[in-house]
Every structure is written in structure tokens, then in C-alpha cells.
Design a protein around this motif. Structure first.
Motif, PDB file in Angstrom:
ATOM      1  N   VAL A 292       0.841  -1.198   0.000  1.00 21.22           N
ATOM      2  CA  VAL A 292       0.000   0.000   0.000  1.00 21.22           C
ATOM      3  C   VAL A 292       0.877   1.250   0.000  1.00 21.22           C
ATOM      4  O   VAL A 292       0.616   2.216  -0.734  1.00 21.22           O
ATOM      5  CB  VAL A 292      -0.946  -0.003   1.211  1.00 21.22           C
ATOM      6  CG1 VAL A 292      -1.653   1.344   1.337  1.00 21.22           C
ATOM      7  CG2 VAL A 292      -1.968  -1.128   1.088  1.00 21.22           C
ATOM      8  N   SER A 293       1.928   1.230   0.804  1.00 17.09           N
ATOM      9  CA  SER A 293       2.854   2.365   0.851  1.00 17.09           C
ATOM     10  C   SER A 293       3.530   2.565  -0.506  1.00 17.09           C
ATOM     11  O   SER A 293       3.727   3.714  -0.943  1.00 17.09           O
ATOM     12  CB  SER A 293       3.910   2.142   1.929  1.00 17.09           C
ATOM     13  OG  SER A 293       3.320   2.028   3.212  1.00 17.09           O
ATOM     14  N   CYS A 294       3.874   1.465  -1.169  1.00 16.93           N
ATOM     15  CA  CYS A 294       4.503   1.554  -2.503  1.00 16.93           C
ATOM     16  C   CYS A 294       3.568   2.242  -3.489  1.00 16.93           C
ATOM     17  O   CYS A 294       3.992   3.098  -4.280  1.00 16.93           O
ATOM     18  CB  CYS A 294       4.876   0.166  -3.006  1.00 16.93           C
ATOM     19  SG  CYS A 294       6.243  -0.610  -2.114  1.00 16.93           S
ATOM     20  N   VAL A 295       2.301   1.863  -3.455  1.00 20.54           N
ATOM     21  CA  VAL A 295       1.318   2.472  -4.354  1.00 20.54           C
ATOM     22  C   VAL A 295       1.183   3.961  -4.061  1.00 20.54           C
ATOM     23  O   VAL A 295       1.156   4.798  -4.975  1.00 20.54           O
ATOM     24  CB  VAL A 295      -0.043   1.767  -4.226  1.00 20.54           C
ATOM     25  CG1 VAL A 295      -1.119   2.527  -5.005  1.00 20.54           C
ATOM     26  CG2 VAL A 295       0.045   0.329  -4.724  1.00 20.54           C
ATOM     27  N   VAL A 296       1.105   4.316  -2.784  1.00 27.29           N
ATOM     28  CA  VAL A 296       0.972   5.731  -2.399  1.00 27.29           C
ATOM     29  C   VAL A 296       2.182   6.528  -2.883  1.00 27.29           C
ATOM     30  O   VAL A 296       2.043   7.638  -3.429  1.00 27.29           O
ATOM     31  CB  VAL A 296       0.819   5.860  -0.871  1.00 27.29           C
ATOM     32  CG1 VAL A 296       0.909   7.319  -0.441  1.00 27.29           C
ATOM     33  CG2 VAL A 296      -0.510   5.252  -0.418  1.00 27.29           C
ATOM     34  N   VAL A 297       3.367   5.973  -2.692  1.00 31.45           N
ATOM     35  CA  VAL A 297       4.586   6.666  -3.111  1.00 31.45           C
ATOM     36  C   VAL A 297       4.605   6.866  -4.624  1.00 31.45           C
ATOM     37  O   VAL A 297       4.938   7.951  -5.129  1.00 31.45           O
ATOM     38  CB  VAL A 297       5.839   5.881  -2.656  1.00 31.45           C
ATOM     39  CG1 VAL A 297       7.095   6.442  -3.312  1.00 31.45           C
ATOM     40  CG2 VAL A 297       5.987   5.934  -1.150  1.00 31.45           C
ATOM     41  N   LEU A 298       4.239   5.831  -5.381  1.00 29.57           N
ATOM     42  CA  LEU A 298       4.246   5.939  -6.847  1.00 29.57           C
ATOM     43  C   LEU A 298       3.204   6.935  -7.345  1.00 29.57           C
ATOM     44  O   LEU A 298       3.456   7.694  -8.288  1.00 29.57           O
ATOM     45  CB  LEU A 298       4.010   4.569  -7.471  1.00 29.57           C
ATOM     46  CG  LEU A 298       5.166   3.570  -7.342  1.00 29.57           C
ATOM     47  CD1 LEU A 298       4.779   2.224  -7.946  1.00 29.57           C
ATOM     48  CD2 LEU A 298       6.424   4.104  -8.024  1.00 29.57           C
ATOM     49  N   VAL A 299       2.023   6.937  -6.718  1.00 31.85           N
ATOM     50  CA  VAL A 299       0.997   7.908  -7.105  1.00 31.85           C
ATOM     51  C   VAL A 299       1.481   9.329  -6.815  1.00 31.85           C
ATOM     52  O   VAL A 299       1.334  10.235  -7.650  1.00 31.85           O
ATOM     53  CB  VAL A 299      -0.327   7.619  -6.372  1.00 31.85           C
ATOM     54  CG1 VAL A 299      -1.308   8.773  -6.586  1.00 31.85           C
ATOM     55  CG2 VAL A 299      -0.939   6.317  -6.857  1.00 31.85           C
ATOM     56  N   ALA A 300       2.068   9.512  -5.640  1.00 30.75           N
ATOM     57  CA  ALA A 300       2.586  10.833  -5.285  1.00 30.75           C
ATOM     58  C   ALA A 300       3.688  11.260  -6.254  1.00 30.75           C
ATOM     59  O   ALA A 300       3.748  12.429  -6.670  1.00 30.75           O
ATOM     60  CB  ALA A 300       3.109  10.819  -3.850  1.00 30.75           C
ATOM     61  N   LEU A 301       4.550  10.320  -6.629  1.00 32.53           N
ATOM     62  CA  LEU A 301       5.612  10.629  -7.585  1.00 32.53           C
ATOM     63  C   LEU A 301       5.016  11.006  -8.937  1.00 32.53           C
ATOM     64  O   LEU A 301       5.465  11.969  -9.583  1.00 32.53           O
ATOM     65  CB  LEU A 301       6.548   9.430  -7.736  1.00 32.53           C
ATOM     66  CG  LEU A 301       7.684   9.588  -8.742  1.00 32.53           C
ATOM     67  CD1 LEU A 301       8.642  10.688  -8.291  1.00 32.53           C
ATOM     68  CD2 LEU A 301       8.436   8.269  -8.919  1.00 32.53           C
ATOM     69  N   GLY A 302       4.004  10.241  -9.369  1.00 31.06           N
ATOM     70  CA  GLY A 302       3.364  10.535 -10.641  1.00 31.06           C
ATOM     71  C   GLY A 302       2.759  11.917 -10.682  1.00 31.06           C
ATOM     72  O   GLY A 302       2.868  12.640 -11.684  1.00 31.06           O
ATOM     73  N   VAL A 303       2.141  12.322  -9.599  1.00 33.55           N
ATOM     74  CA  VAL A 303       1.558  13.667  -9.520  1.00 33.55           C
ATOM     75  C   VAL A 303       2.664  14.722  -9.515  1.00 33.55           C
ATOM     76  O   VAL A 303       2.553  15.768 -10.176  1.00 33.55           O
ATOM     77  CB  VAL A 303       0.682  13.802  -8.258  1.00 33.55           C
ATOM     78  CG1 VAL A 303       0.235  15.240  -8.064  1.00 33.55           C
ATOM     79  CG2 VAL A 303      -0.530  12.873  -8.346  1.00 33.55           C
ATOM     80  N   ALA A 304       3.734  14.446  -8.801  1.00 33.31           N
ATOM     81  CA  ALA A 304       4.810  15.434  -8.653  1.00 33.31           C
ATOM     82  C   ALA A 304       5.534  15.719  -9.963  1.00 33.31           C
ATOM     83  O   ALA A 304       5.955  16.856 -10.210  1.00 33.31           O
ATOM     84  CB  ALA A 304       5.809  14.958  -7.596  1.00 33.31           C
ATOM     85  N   ILE A 305       5.704  14.706 -10.810  1.00 33.79           N
ATOM     86  CA  ILE A 305       6.490  14.901 -12.040  1.00 33.79           C
ATOM     87  C   ILE A 305       5.617  15.049 -13.278  1.00 33.79           C
ATOM     88  O   ILE A 305       6.133  15.070 -14.394  1.00 33.79           O
ATOM     89  CB  ILE A 305       7.492  13.751 -12.247  1.00 33.79           C
ATOM     90  CG1 ILE A 305       6.760  12.425 -12.540  1.00 33.79           C
ATOM     91  CG2 ILE A 305       8.429  13.612 -11.066  1.00 33.79           C
ATOM     92  CD1 ILE A 305       7.704  11.278 -12.889  1.00 33.79           C
ATOM     93  N   ARG A 306       4.306  15.129 -13.086  1.00 34.78           N
ATOM     94  CA  ARG A 306       3.414  15.307 -14.235  1.00 34.78           C
ATOM     95  C   ARG A 306       3.752  16.618 -14.951  1.00 34.78           C
ATOM     96  O   ARG A 306       3.849  17.667 -14.323  1.00 34.78           O
ATOM     97  CB  ARG A 306       1.950  15.335 -13.797  1.00 34.78           C
ATOM     98  CG  ARG A 306       0.958  15.492 -14.956  1.00 34.78           C
ATOM     99  CD  ARG A 306      -0.474  15.506 -14.460  1.00 34.78           C
ATOM    100  NE  ARG A 306      -1.407  15.739 -15.536  1.00 34.78           N
ATOM    101  CZ  ARG A 306      -1.868  14.790 -16.345  1.00 34.78           C
ATOM    102  NH1 ARG A 306      -1.497  13.531 -16.164  1.00 34.78           N
ATOM    103  NH2 ARG A 306      -2.734  15.084 -17.310  1.00 34.78           N
TER     104      ARG A 306
END
Length: 404
Positions: A292-306
Motif C-alpha cells: 500500500v505504501s509503494c502504491v501511495v509513493v508511486l501515485v505521489a511521484l506521478g503527480v509530482a512529475i506530471r
């Protein structure tokens, strides 16, 4: 370096790329598969139940079912009473993976360093300097890692902190030296060199110590076995970060952003957490907060570098296709053509051809992605200017439908 690149015909380079890359992928699959399996095996062992096994020094056993049959695997605490006549070794997968990977670095990056390795906007390096630094970093990676392991072998947490810090330093440093895609691959090659070094200098010698001690009728030195186990576990956690660097070149949105080295570290961290989840699960501990933490981190990363598409030309003057076409012809189609004119290419990279207006318009989204991330042209070998990038991006945002 350019002389060497000219001697190597692009068509031959394509074949070398295909053959060496195929060998690299096959060997890597075998190596990673063996690593995953033996860690699973080691963490799933149960205490032996038979008196004979206990007497013979069996430390654990595991019953498995696969391929229509049952398997009974035993692990000895030190060595069996009598050495078998045949032993299966797991080393050539590692050696072949590293050798083929280094071969790919030579063929694709070192022999055409100006296009693939160097970015004048990042660092003012000659091809020879860039190649020498790259090779030197591979050697330095193993030396530094090995020194850290020897100095902190009994302090696992401290050792991991230092290894992570060294990886972060390597990611940042490579970003200051090479073009972004090459920087990602360089860090992966450094970790891959560490993994192969672990096999060659520690794991296999520890196996030979067990065998030679058994043959000589003496008690084996336990220390090499302790080190081999530590390095084997390290390799298991390194695998997914290295795999990402192998495929990252296909995803410009990861390496084409500002401070891409941080993106690399975040994705590597997710890979390590993924292995931790499965390794704990093999021990009977399923911790769902990890994935779950991995998914949250990847989603946050995706938003940050969009990418910020509002800043790519929506408010600027209309850019016509007639303005865009010569830019693509001069800066992009030298490689992306049925008949590339750029040195080192015999076919269009990734099959992307930009010879006609229809082909250019059909690839508008791809053009926007790689141009906005500065990942194309490679090393900006064709000299695309900021004004030309702005024009291309404005054309895409404004519709990219105008053709003559």
C-alpha cells in the motif's frame, strides 16, 4: 572515439545490439530467478523431522510441488557427510549478465558516446573522458561497497544506511556528468557491478571453502559463509532497482524531469520495499502496509512529475505546421527517418519515422513528451534551440492538426 564509431557500421551495431541484449536479458532472467528462488527457499525452510537428517547435519528442509511432481529440498548446516559427485553451481548466470551488460555499454554508449553518453548542457566532456569516468565509476562502486561491507559487517542497519547514502551520491553525481538516460543506466551498471562482484569475490569463494574443507577433512572457516549470505541477501534487494534502470530508457517522463536522480532513488526504494514484502511473506509475515505504501509513493511521484501542459504554449501565438516541419526535419528526422543521416544509426530508433507531414502529426503526443523532457534529441546532437522546443510544444498544445 568518433573514428571508432565510424568504423563500426550502424547495421552491424544493430545486430550486436540485438544479440548482446538478448543474451543479457536471458542471463539476467536466470540470475534473478535463481536469486528469488534461493531466498524463498532459505526463508521457507522448516526444521527437519527425521532423526537421520538431524544426525547428518541437515539444518532445514522444504517440500515443494511443481511441474507435476514433488520435490524434497534439504539444506545442510555446513556440508553433507559425503560430498556428491555432481554439484549444480549458480555463477555463470551472474557472470554472463555482467559481461553482456558491459558489452552493451561498449556498443551502444561508449562507441557513440557523443550521442548517447554526453550532454554538453550537463557537463563539458570529451567522449574519451566520459567513457573513462563511466568505467572508473564501475570500479569505484565495487571498491566503496566492499569497504563498507567489511567495515560494518556486524552492523546491518548502519551498513544499509551507508549503502543507500552511497547510492544517492552516485545517482546525484551521475546526473552531473551524463545525459539523464545514460545517468540512470550508469547507476544501474554500478549496482550490477556490485552484484557480480559479490558473486565472484565472495559467494563462490565461500562455496569453494566449504568444498575444500570437506575434501581435506577439516572444519571449514565459517566467516566466508557469513559474508556470502550477507552479500546474497544484498543482491536480492538490488535486483529490482537494477531492472528498472535497464528499462527506464523507454520512459522519458522518469529521466527527463528536473532532479531526475531523485525520481530514480524513489523508484529504486519502491523496488527494495517490494522485495522486502515478498521476503517477509516467505517467512509467514504478510505486511500489507508495504505494498500500500509503494502504491501511495508511486501515485505521489506521478503527480509530482506530471508535465505542466499549461506552460507549453497555450497562450502563445499560433504556430503553424509549416513552421514546425523544418524543425522536425533538421533536429529529429536525421535519426527518425527511413534513411537516417545521423552517424551511428541505420534504422529509425524505436521504429519512429518522421519523414512525412502525416507521420509527424500522428506522433505529435510523442514529440511533446520527449521535447518537453529534453530527452530528445539525444544529447541534443542536432542542436535544437529553446525557441524551437517552444514552437514544437506550442504546436502540439494548439492542436497539432495543421498539415500542408
Amino acid at each position: 572515439m568518433t573514428v571508432v564509431a565510424a568504423i563500426l557500421d550502424p547495421y552491424i551495431t544493430d545486430w550486436l545490439n540485438l544479440l548482446i541484449r538478448s543474451l543479457h536479458v536471458i542471463a539476467a532472467i536466470a540470475w534473478i530467478g535463481a536469486s528469488f528462488y534461493f531466498v524463498l527457499l532459505d526463508q521457507s525452510l522448516e526444521a527437519p523431522t527425521r532423526v537421520e537428517d538431524l544426525r547428518d547435519g541437515v539444518g532445514g528442509e522444504l517440500w515443494e510441488v511443481h511441474g507435476g511432481g514433488f520435490y524434497h529440498v534439504k539444506k545442510y548446516k555446513i556440508a553433507p557427510p559425503v560430498l556428491p559427485s555432481h554439484l549444480a553451481w549458480f555463477k555463470w548466470e551472474a557472470y554472463t549478465t555482467w559481461l553482456s551488460g558491459f558489452g552493451l555499454m561498449v556498443v551502444l554508449y561508449y562507441l557513440n558516446a557523443r550521442a548517447y553518453l554526453i550532454d554538453p548542457e550537463v557537463a563539458d566532456l570529451t567522449p574519451w573522458q566520459a567513457v573513462a569516468i563511466s568505467v572508473g565509476l564501475l570500479i569505484a562502486a565495487w571498491v566503496v561497497y566492499d569497504v563498507l561491507c567489511r567495515g560494518f559487517i556486524r552492523h546491518r542497519v548502519v551498513l544499509w544506511i551507508l549503502v543507500v547514502a552511497f547510492t544517492a551520491l552516485a545517482a546525484w553525481g551521475c546526473a552531473q556528468l551524463f545525459q539523464p538516460r545514460a545517468a540512470f543506466l550508469q547507476v544501474g551498471a554500478m549496482i550490477g557491478t556490485i552484484m557480480a562482484g559479490n558473486v565472484f569475490f565472495n559467494i563462490i569463494p565461500a562455496h569453494w571453502e566449504l568444498i575444500n574443507a570437506k575434501k581435506a577433512g577439516r572444519d571449514p572457516d565459517p566467516f566466508p559463509g557469513v559474508v556470502a549470505k550477507q552479500r546474497s541477501v544484498h543482491n536480492n534487494y538490488f535486483t529490482l532497482p537494477v531492472v528498472f534502470t535497464m528499462i527506464a530508457g523507454h520512459f522519458a517522463f522518469t529521466y527527463g524531469v528536473e532532479r531526475a536522480w531523485i525520481v530514480l532513488l524513489v523508484i529504486m526504494f519502491v523496488g527494495i520495499l517490494s522485495r522486502l514484502f515478498f521476503n517477509l511473506r516467505h517467512q509467514g509475515r504478510t505486511i500489507w502496509t508495504i505494498p500500500v505504501s509503494c502504491v501511495v509513493v508511486l501515485v505521489a511521484l506521478g503527480v509530482a512529475i506530471r508535465p505542466d501542459q499549461t506552460a507549453t504554449g497555450t497562450g502563445s501565438a499560433t504556430v503553424s505546421f509549416r513552421e514546425v516541419e523544418p524543425i522536425v526535419e533538421q533536429r529529429c528526422a536525421t535519426c527518425h527517418s527511413v534513411a537516417p543521416t545521423q552517424s551511428g544509426f541505420s534504422t529509425a530508433p524505436a521504429g519512429v519515422v518522421l519523414d512525412t507531414p502525416e507521420q509527424i502529426s500522428a506522433r505529435a503526443d510523442d514529440i511533446e513528451r520527449v521535447v518537453s523532457s529534453n530527452s530528445m534529441p539525444l544529447g541534443n546532437v542536432t542542436g535544437m534551440t529553446d525557441e524551437e522546443r517552444t514552437a514544437l510544444l506550442a504546436w502540439v498544445v494548439q492542436g497539432a492538426t495543421q498539415t500542408p
